[in-house]
Design a protein around this motif. Structure first.
Motif, PDB file in Angstrom:
ATOM      1  N   ASP A   1       2.944  -4.568  33.404  1.00  0.00           N
ATOM      2  CA  ASP A   1       2.684  -5.352  32.150  1.00  0.00           C
ATOM      3  C   ASP A   1       1.984  -6.465  32.690  1.00  0.00           C
ATOM      4  OD1 ASP A   1       3.515  -7.430  30.486  1.00  0.00           O
ATOM      5  OD2 ASP A   1       4.607  -6.041  29.536  1.00  0.00           O
TER       6      ASP A   1
ATOM      7  N   ASN B   1       9.491   7.022  30.503  1.00  0.00           N
ATOM      8  CA  ASN B   1       9.158   5.821  29.693  1.00  0.00           C
ATOM      9  C   ASN B   1      10.367   4.571  29.824  1.00  0.00           C
ATOM     10  OD1 ASN B   1       7.306   4.642  27.962  1.00  0.00           O
ATOM     11  ND2 ASN B   1       8.458   5.133  26.122  1.00  0.00           N
TER      12      ASN B   1
ATOM     13  N   CYS C   1       3.190   4.084  37.154  1.00  0.00           N
ATOM     14  CA  CYS C   1       3.619   2.841  36.565  1.00  0.00           C
ATOM     15  C   CYS C   1       2.832   2.194  35.847  1.00  0.00           C
ATOM     16  CB  CYS C   1       4.112   2.212  38.047  1.00  0.00           C
ATOM     17  SG  CYS C   1       5.492   2.941  38.895  1.00  0.00           S
TER      18      CYS C   1
ATOM     19  N   ARG D   1       6.213  -0.147  33.031  1.00  0.00           N
ATOM     20  CA  ARG D   1       6.881   1.080  32.599  1.00  0.00           C
ATOM     21  C   ARG D   1       6.774   2.294  33.407  1.00  0.00           C
ATOM     22  NH1 ARG D   1       5.027   2.775  26.561  1.00  0.00           N
ATOM     23  NH2 ARG D   1       2.946   2.902  27.655  1.00  0.00           N
TER      24      ARG D   1
ATOM     25  N   ILE E   1      11.737   1.121  31.370  1.00  0.00           N
ATOM     26  CA  ILE E   1      11.105  -0.165  31.634  1.00  0.00           C
ATOM     27  C   ILE E   1      11.882  -0.767  32.701  1.00  0.00           C
ATOM     28  CG2 ILE E   1      10.726  -2.354  30.435  1.00  0.00           C
ATOM     29  CD1 ILE E   1       9.234  -0.364  28.889  1.00  0.00           C
TER      30      ILE E   1
ATOM     31  N   ASN F   1       7.167   6.290  34.511  1.00  0.00           N
ATOM     32  CA  ASN F   1       7.175   7.613  34.259  1.00  0.00           C
ATOM     33  C   ASN F   1       7.046   8.476  35.237  1.00  0.00           C
ATOM     34  OD1 ASN F   1       7.127   8.413  30.837  1.00  0.00           O
ATOM     35  ND2 ASN F   1       5.967   6.570  31.572  1.00  0.00           N
TER      36      ASN F   1
END
Length: 315
Positions: A201, A163, A198, A176, A165, A178
């Motif tokens: 956004d 998580n 990923c 974001r 950013i 992981n």
């Protein structure tokens, strides 16, 4: 008043009180004080108790702080005042939180112990899988990927980043990330593989976001190899040297693919043995109103790991 008592009755159960104790407190909430010998007759018929059992409940409520002793001859009780009940509830909540923390702290050790006992009963015929302790910020869907791959393939969980950013203002990209890394022990030096997802956004304006993410993750892997070659990689005791990455190249789309993918090959030496790895990036899901575009990058250090790192596609 009847409605309020019904609501109170349902709420009191959450504080560890028995049905009889709840009914006793409801009786006292409607009387200034009650003689102990008369309490049972005030209860609903289904909760009336005979003999010393009612006295035991009264004693327990007195000890917990719900009731106060109002007289001894005859024995009488009254409900504690609101301030005392407020303090009592805060104590109960505090103890509940401590108990919950204890349960959480003991969770993985209990699971691990039962797993070991189960393996003993099976005569170690089944693969032993360590209980994974993942950070609280790990997303549930990513946790399922990690557990599924860890438990159903020869690879075991090694480490991860959860998580995170990422904001790259100069490139007009925000996402974001992981990532998880798996280890395969197969005779000689261990081999590694990883999954990176990923979520882009929607404010990102990069025209070729898929290629951009692929290059970003390739550079991240290059940095991992640089650290390992200099002896800075945590928990990696192998001798890695002479690593080299090829250029990023788009793959030809097959009939089943709706979007392009990108690949990078890399070569490296571990303990004087040459290995050939692969990094590949593709679109995992389209953007929607709830989340941005999901992009998957997976990397492997040996072609034999390919079916295992793709295991989560089937789960």
């Amino acid at each position: 008043m009847t409605k309020n008592l019904t609501i109170l009755k349902n709420k009191l159960y959450s504080y560890g009180l028995s049905p009889v104790e709840v009914e006793i407190l409801l009786c006292f909430s409607q009387h200034d004080l009650i003689q102990a010998s008369k309490v049972s007759s005030e209860l609903p018929s289904a909760n009336r108790l005979k003999g010393p059992r009612i006295y035991q409940h009264l004693k327990n409520l007195l000890k917990k702080g719900w009731l106060k002793l109002a007289g001894t001859n005859p024995l009488k009780y009254r409900l504690s005042d609101p301030n005392e009940i407020c303090s009592l509830l805060e104590t109960v909540i505090s103890k509940s939180q401590q108990h919950l923390e204890l349960q959480k702290n003991n969770y993985y050790e209990v699971i691990s112990t039962f797993d070991d006992l189960h393996q003993d009963l099976l005569g170690n015929q089944k693969k032993t899988v360590e209980a994974l302790i993942l950070p609280s910020q790990t997303l549930s869907w990513f946790t399922s990927i990690i557990h599924s791959t860890h438990e159903n393939t020869p690879m075991t969980y090694f480490n991860g980043e959860y998580n995170a950013i990422i904001v790259l203002n100069n490139d007009n990209v925000q996402f974001r990330l992981n990532a998880v890394e798996f280890q395969l022990i197969n005779g000689g030096s261990p081999l590694y593989a990883g999954i990176i997802i990923c979520e882009i956004d929607p404010i990102s304006k990069n025209a070729n976001i898929l290629e951009f993410v692929h290059k970003y993750n390739v550079n991240g892997l290059k940095f991992k190899y640089k650290l390992e070659s200099k002896g800075y990689a945590e928990n990696k005791a192998r001798t890695l040297s002479q690593y080299q990455f090829s250029e990023v190249s788009p793959n030809e789309k097959s009939q089943n693919e709706k979007s392009p993918s990108y690949s990078t090959d890399f070569n490296f030496h571990i303990d004087q043995i040459q290995k050939t790895g692969l990094i590949q990036t593709s679109q995992l899901s389209a953007a929607n109103n709830n989340s941005g575009l999901k992009i998957l990058t997976f990397w492997i250090e040996d072609p034999q790991m390919n079916p295992w790192i793709r295991h989560f596609w089937r789960n």
